[in-house]
Design an enzyme around this catalytic site. Structure first.
Site, PDB file in Angstrom:
ATOM      1  N   CYS A  90      -3.953   0.601  -2.753  1.00 30.94           N
ATOM      2  CA  CYS A  90      -3.912  -0.641  -1.978  1.00 30.94           C
ATOM      3  C   CYS A  90      -2.765  -1.541  -2.477  1.00 30.94           C
ATOM      4  O   CYS A  90      -2.355  -1.464  -3.635  1.00 30.94           O
ATOM      5  CB  CYS A  90      -5.219  -1.414  -2.135  1.00 30.94           C
ATOM      6  N   ASN A  96       0.846  -1.183   0.000  1.00 31.61           N
ATOM      7  CA  ASN A  96       0.000   0.000   0.000  1.00 31.61           C
ATOM      8  C   ASN A  96       0.890   1.243   0.000  1.00 31.61           C
ATOM      9  O   ASN A  96       1.954   1.278   0.630  1.00 31.61           O
ATOM     10  CB  ASN A  96      -0.998   0.007   1.168  1.00 31.61           C
ATOM     11  N   GLU A  98      -2.876  -4.723  -3.086  1.00 36.81           N
ATOM     12  CA  GLU A  98      -3.337  -5.622  -4.146  1.00 36.81           C
ATOM     13  C   GLU A  98      -3.273  -4.931  -5.501  1.00 36.81           C
ATOM     14  O   GLU A  98      -2.821  -5.498  -6.492  1.00 36.81           O
ATOM     15  CB  GLU A  98      -4.790  -6.075  -3.923  1.00 36.81           C
ATOM     16  N   GLU A 127       0.380   5.229   0.621  1.00 34.43           N
ATOM     17  CA  GLU A 127      -0.545   6.269   1.063  1.00 34.43           C
ATOM     18  C   GLU A 127      -0.117   7.637   0.544  1.00 34.43           C
ATOM     19  O   GLU A 127       0.989   7.807   0.038  1.00 34.43           O
ATOM     20  CB  GLU A 127      -0.622   6.276   2.586  1.00 34.43           C
ATOM     21  N   CYS A 169     -10.314  -4.821   0.122  1.00 30.62           N
ATOM     22  CA  CYS A 169     -11.444  -3.886   0.153  1.00 30.62           C
ATOM     23  C   CYS A 169     -12.373  -4.174  -1.027  1.00 30.62           C
ATOM     24  O   CYS A 169     -12.038  -4.935  -1.933  1.00 30.62           O
ATOM     25  CB  CYS A 169     -10.939  -2.438   0.121  1.00 30.62           C
ATOM     26  N   CYS A 172     -10.835  -3.533  -4.511  1.00 26.18           N
ATOM     27  CA  CYS A 172      -9.850  -4.548  -4.895  1.00 26.18           C
ATOM     28  C   CYS A 172     -10.531  -5.862  -5.263  1.00 26.18           C
ATOM     29  O   CYS A 172     -10.059  -6.591  -6.131  1.00 26.18           O
ATOM     30  CB  CYS A 172      -8.829  -4.761  -3.784  1.00 26.18           C
TER      31      CYS A 172
END
Ligand code: ZN
Length: 125
Positions: free
Chosen positions: A57, A46, A59, A48, A86, A89
């Site tokens: 993310c 991830n 993934e 940010e 999530c 994803c």
């Protein structure tokens, strides 16, 4: 869906790469590792951003690397993720036709599921 030894290995790669996450705001490090049918593994973390919605993310990072290197739907066998994927994803996992999703539930239990189990009645264009 049962978790194989290969799935556990993939999950451990995701655990290892999670240390490289860029998560100064949440401090929630997530790693992902995608196994292609030809044996290649693509890792992601991830990433940010101070503008929170712009974060990516783990993934998606891993899947974008796989696609960048030429993988297309059907080329990817499994993905290991250190957290529950999530909703967005899950849509990516369906789109790319991954067979098995190995992930850690909030309880810490590592489980394997198909994208269809994670996202029933998926949107299709
Ligand atoms: Zn996500």
């Amino acid at each position: 869906m049962s978790t194989t030894d290969a799935d556990r290995e993939l999950y451990q790669r995701a655990v290892a790469v999670a240390a490289r996450a860029y998560a100064p705001y949440s401090r929630f490090h997530v790693g992902a590792a995608v196994l292609a049918r030809d044996g290649r593994v693509f890792e992601g973390v991830n990433v940010e951003n101070a503008a929170y919605p712009l974060g990516v993310c783990a993934e998606k990072s891993a899947l974008a690397r796989a696609v960048t290197d030429g993988c297309r739907p059907g080329d990817l066998e499994a993905i290991g993720i250190t957290a529950s994927p999530c909703g967005g994803c899950r849509q990516w996992l369906v789109e790319l036709g991954i067979e098995r999703v190995v992930y850690a539930r909030g309880s810490g239990e590592v489980v394997t599921a198909s994208p269809a189990e994670l996202l029933p009645d998926t949107f299709e264009l």
